[in-house]
Design a protein around this motif. Structure first.
Motif, PDB file in Angstrom:
ATOM      1  N   PHE A 145       0.836  -1.203   0.000  1.00  0.00           N
ATOM      2  CA  PHE A 145       0.000   0.000   0.000  1.00  0.00           C
ATOM      3  C   PHE A 145       0.873   1.256   0.000  1.00  0.00           C
ATOM      4  CE2 PHE A 145      -3.179   3.002   1.941  1.00  0.00           C
ATOM      5  CZ  PHE A 145      -4.075   2.949   0.885  1.00  0.00           C
ATOM      6  N   ALA A 146       1.961   1.217   0.780  1.00  0.00           N
ATOM      7  CA  ALA A 146       2.877   2.359   0.814  1.00  0.00           C
ATOM      8  C   ALA A 146       3.504   2.569  -0.567  1.00  0.00           C
ATOM      9  CB  ALA A 146       3.959   2.137   1.870  1.00  0.00           C
ATOM     10  N   ASP A 147       3.882   1.481  -1.240  1.00  0.00           N
ATOM     11  CA  ASP A 147       4.422   1.590  -2.601  1.00  0.00           C
ATOM     12  C   ASP A 147       3.379   2.153  -3.553  1.00  0.00           C
ATOM     13  OD1 ASP A 147       6.819   0.577  -1.873  1.00  0.00           O
ATOM     14  OD2 ASP A 147       6.608  -1.367  -2.870  1.00  0.00           O
ATOM     15  N   PHE A 148       2.148   1.733  -3.328  1.00  0.00           N
ATOM     16  CA  PHE A 148       1.061   2.173  -4.214  1.00  0.00           C
ATOM     17  C   PHE A 148       0.771   3.657  -4.027  1.00  0.00           C
ATOM     18  CE2 PHE A 148      -3.606   2.129  -5.349  1.00  0.00           C
ATOM     19  CZ  PHE A 148      -3.394   1.962  -6.708  1.00  0.00           C
ATOM     20  N   LEU A 149       0.760   4.110  -2.771  1.00  0.00           N
ATOM     21  CA  LEU A 149       0.554   5.542  -2.512  1.00  0.00           C
ATOM     22  C   LEU A 149       1.672   6.346  -3.160  1.00  0.00           C
ATOM     23  CD1 LEU A 149      -0.693   5.724   1.198  1.00  0.00           C
ATOM     24  CD2 LEU A 149      -2.047   5.861  -0.893  1.00  0.00           C
ATOM     25  N   ASP A 150       2.885   5.804  -3.119  1.00  0.00           N
ATOM     26  CA  ASP A 150       4.009   6.483  -3.755  1.00  0.00           C
ATOM     27  C   ASP A 150       3.763   6.625  -5.259  1.00  0.00           C
ATOM     28  OD1 ASP A 150       7.000   7.359  -3.406  1.00  0.00           O
ATOM     29  OD2 ASP A 150       6.921   6.125  -5.214  1.00  0.00           O
ATOM     30  N   HIS A 151       3.173   5.592  -5.843  1.00  0.00           N
ATOM     31  CA  HIS A 151       2.876   5.598  -7.280  1.00  0.00           C
ATOM     32  C   HIS A 151       2.022   6.815  -7.655  1.00  0.00           C
ATOM     33  CE1 HIS A 151       2.600   3.643 -11.170  1.00  0.00           C
ATOM     34  NE2 HIS A 151       1.279   3.676 -11.156  1.00  0.00           N
ATOM     35  N   ILE A 152       1.138   7.233  -6.741  1.00  0.00           N
ATOM     36  CA  ILE A 152       0.295   8.390  -7.057  1.00  0.00           C
ATOM     37  C   ILE A 152       0.748   9.639  -6.303  1.00  0.00           C
ATOM     38  CG2 ILE A 152      -1.721   7.105  -7.805  1.00  0.00           C
ATOM     39  CD1 ILE A 152      -2.848   7.539  -4.982  1.00  0.00           C
ATOM     40  N   GLY A 153       1.987   9.642  -5.840  1.00  0.00           N
ATOM     41  CA  GLY A 153       2.584  10.892  -5.401  1.00  0.00           C
ATOM     42  C   GLY A 153       2.794  11.103  -3.908  1.00  0.00           C
ATOM     43  N   TYR A 154       2.364  10.162  -3.068  1.00  0.00           N
ATOM     44  CA  TYR A 154       2.619  10.313  -1.625  1.00  0.00           C
ATOM     45  C   TYR A 154       3.919   9.566  -1.326  1.00  0.00           C
ATOM     46  CZ  TYR A 154       1.549  10.428   3.408  1.00  0.00           C
ATOM     47  OH  TYR A 154       1.579  10.647   4.771  1.00  0.00           O
ATOM     48  N   GLU A 155       4.972  10.320  -1.061  1.00  0.00           N
ATOM     49  CA  GLU A 155       6.313   9.743  -1.051  1.00  0.00           C
ATOM     50  C   GLU A 155       6.434   8.500  -0.159  1.00  0.00           C
ATOM     51  OE1 GLU A 155       5.501  12.829  -0.347  1.00  0.00           O
ATOM     52  OE2 GLU A 155       6.854  14.303  -1.243  1.00  0.00           O
ATOM     53  N   ARG A 156       7.151   7.527  -0.677  1.00  0.00           N
ATOM     54  CA  ARG A 156       7.283   6.237  -0.011  1.00  0.00           C
ATOM     55  C   ARG A 156       7.838   6.343   1.404  1.00  0.00           C
ATOM     56  NH1 ARG A 156       7.258   2.589   2.590  1.00  0.00           N
ATOM     57  NH2 ARG A 156       7.495   0.356   2.152  1.00  0.00           N
ATOM     58  N   ASN A 157       8.787   7.276   1.601  1.00  0.00           N
ATOM     59  CA  ASN A 157       9.395   7.332   2.938  1.00  0.00           C
ATOM     60  C   ASN A 157       8.521   8.051   3.965  1.00  0.00           C
ATOM     61  OD1 ASN A 157       9.822   9.648   1.541  1.00  0.00           O
ATOM     62  ND2 ASN A 157      12.059   9.616   1.683  1.00  0.00           N
ATOM     63  N   ARG A 158       7.291   8.363   3.607  1.00  0.00           N
ATOM     64  CA  ARG A 158       6.369   8.898   4.605  1.00  0.00           C
ATOM     65  C   ARG A 158       5.626   7.787   5.353  1.00  0.00           C
ATOM     66  NH1 ARG A 158       5.665  14.359   4.293  1.00  0.00           N
ATOM     67  NH2 ARG A 158       6.228  15.347   2.339  1.00  0.00           N
ATOM     68  N   VAL A 159       5.779   6.561   4.892  1.00  0.00           N
ATOM     69  CA  VAL A 159       5.193   5.431   5.624  1.00  0.00           C
ATOM     70  C   VAL A 159       6.349   4.567   6.100  1.00  0.00           C
ATOM     71  CG1 VAL A 159       3.670   3.422   5.511  1.00  0.00           C
ATOM     72  CG2 VAL A 159       3.134   5.457   4.159  1.00  0.00           C
ATOM     73  N   ARG A 160       6.445   4.379   7.395  1.00  0.00           N
ATOM     74  CA  ARG A 160       7.596   3.658   7.931  1.00  0.00           C
ATOM     75  C   ARG A 160       7.146   2.561   8.896  1.00  0.00           C
ATOM     76  NH1 ARG A 160      12.843   7.055   9.618  1.00  0.00           N
ATOM     77  NH2 ARG A 160      12.480   7.770   7.499  1.00  0.00           N
TER      78      ARG A 160
END
Ligand code: SF4
Ligand code: SF4
Ligand code: SF4
Lengths: 143, 317
Positions: free
Chosen positions: A87-102
């Protein structure tokens, strides 16, 4: 850079903090910019919870859970990791940077690690620009 | 009636007359040549309206979960529909022995959005040869290469052949090039965060929340979708920015490891909203992280259901 303390939502598995001091710290002394959502197991964290945190304006989301083989429910964490990581990778796909989910996967022996990981996360988020992507309810109004 | 249509009609008539199936799901003519409709034949004398061409845009597997497990269903399937049936069997939505598939190696579907955007809506008939589409108006006919009108999902289709049909009619096609889908995902991922987000918003904000994409998808069979849930209400149910974005994010995410790349969701959308750039990202991740491709057989559980302790080394410590 952002001019305020980053807003962090912490999803914490209620079993992952083995030390009573750490759990007490989380329960009573979390800084005000960190919002605690305690869950029975990381396996209980629906991706919609994460999305709601993000849409509610979270600068970052931290998920703390038990290591493999140490899950109270045997394998809740295994399923959670696959889904939430994707899900974190997927959010990154649409612009929510991956390193915001840890994630922080805690060991039986860990003491004070949750404080350290949160502090590090906060420092990293402070260096990033304000998170605009996906936030729709910042300050209580819609864009 | 084309040669393929006559062969299919004969085959379907036999199945119905011999009572081998209770219902045969296929397509029938509709008022507009652009939109043949799904049809549910129970008697061979209903087959006069039967049609099968590249504008039959639905993924017929979407109707399977509506039937009880005991119903004996016949279906005509292309590659992606066969894979959808396989995965529905994995998810116990039907019993494989109660499905009879007539497979048709697939030439690819004509995207009605592309057709209408280019040629308008006044056409009275659309016919096809192998590589060409013939569009007839009252007073003239236009020809266009099939390749230019194919739906994007069909352009990058890897498995056009039915994998496990009970009978197959027509010559098998060569497999597609698996790097095409990958290259598209990679190209989108290479854009910066702001550009990816801008694209996402531009698409999602046209959504009218009609849920045609959901109804078209074989894997969207939940009896209660998260967007219809009242208590708790998971997300805003109106066309608010939060609601529309949540719908697009979560609908696609619920297909992770379950999407067969048929593109039926995108074709169903009345607003011409792109959405396979979301599902293809997930499909690509399932392939690279878990070596999983949905629907290749009717036994293998998808990655989110198949976690185990071998995942240990995937945890970042
Ligand atoms: S994706 Fe398109 S080309 Fe591939 S089998 Fe399905 S309809 Fe045919
Ligand atoms: S999400 Fe779209 S492409 Fe994937 S299976 Fe469903 S309808 Fe087909
Ligand atoms: S079909 Fe299109 S407009 Fe309708 S809900 Fe899906 S994305 Fe929105």
């Amino acid at each position: 850079m952002i001019d305020h303390k980053p807003k962090i939502i912490l999803f914490q598995c209620q079993w992952c903090l083995y030390s009573a001091e750490d759990q007490t710290w989380v329960d009573t002394q979390l800084p005000v910019n960190i919002h605690l959502v305690k869950v029975p197991c990381t396996g209980r964290i629906n991706t919609l919870y994460v999305l709601n945190a993000v849409q509610g304006g979270a600068d970052g989301v931290m998920i703390s859970g038990c290591l493999p083989e140490q899950c109270h429910f045997k394998e809740g964490n295994l399923g959670a990791r696959r889904q939430l990581d994707q899900f974190a990778d997927f959010l990154d796909h649409i612009g929510y940077e991956r390193n915001r989910v840890r994630f922080t996967w805690l060991d039986l022996q860990d003491r004070g690690r949750i404080q350290r990981d949160l502090a590090q996360f906060e420092a990293d988020l402070t260096k990033m620009p304000k998170s605009e992507a996906l936030a729709t309810r910042v300050g209580g109004h819609h864009d | 009636m084309t040669d393929l249509e006559s062969k299919l009609t004969a085959e379907i008539a036999n199945l119905l007359d011999d009572k081998k199936v209770d219902v045969f799901i296929a397509f029938k003519k509709a008022e507009s040549p652009l939109h043949p409709q799904p049809a549910f034949f129970t008697e061979s004398n209903q087959l006069g309206d039967f049609v099968y061409n590249s504008l039959c845009q639905n993924n017929l597997a979407a109707f399977i979960p509506r039937y009880p497990l005991s119903a004996r269903i016949g279906m005509v399937v292309r590659g992606c529909e066969n894979r959808a049936v396989n995965h529905l069997v994995v998810e116990k939505q039907h019993a494989r022995e109660n499905i009879f598939m007539i497979g048709v190696p697939c030439e690819g579907l004509v995207d009605w959005h592309k057709l209408v955007n280019r040629f308008g809506e006044e056409m009275i008939a659309v016919d096809e040869a192998k590589d060409e589409i013939m569009i007839s108006y009252r007073d003239r006919q236009i020809r266009a290469p099939r390749q230019e009108l194919l739906h994007d999902s069909c352009l990058r289709c890897v498995h056009p052949n039915p994998l496990s049909a009970d009978v197959t009619i027509g010559e098998l096609k060569p497999e597609g090039d698996p790097t095409l889908a990958r290259t598209e995902v990679a190209a989108f991922s290479a854009l910066d965060n702001a550009a990816r987000h801008a694209w996402f918003r531009k698409e999602a904000e046209r959504c009218i929340r009609c849920y045609a994409c959901r109804e078209a998808c074989p894997m969207c069979y939940c009896t209660e979708c998260f967007v219809d849930h009242g208590v708790p209400r998971w997300t805003e149910s109106t066309v608010s920015p939060a609601g529309m974005r949540a719908w697009h994010i979560v609908r696609a995410f619920h297909q992770a490891g379950r999407c067969v790349s048929c593109g039926a969701c995108e074709r169903a959308c009345p607003m011409d909203i792109k959405m396979t750039y979301l599902t293809e990202k997930l499909n690509e991740d399932m392939r690279t992280k878990y070596q999983f491709e949905c629907g290749m057989d009717d036994k293998t559980q998808p990655p989110f259901a198949a976690f185990n302790l071998d995942d240990k080394n995937r945890f970042e410590l």
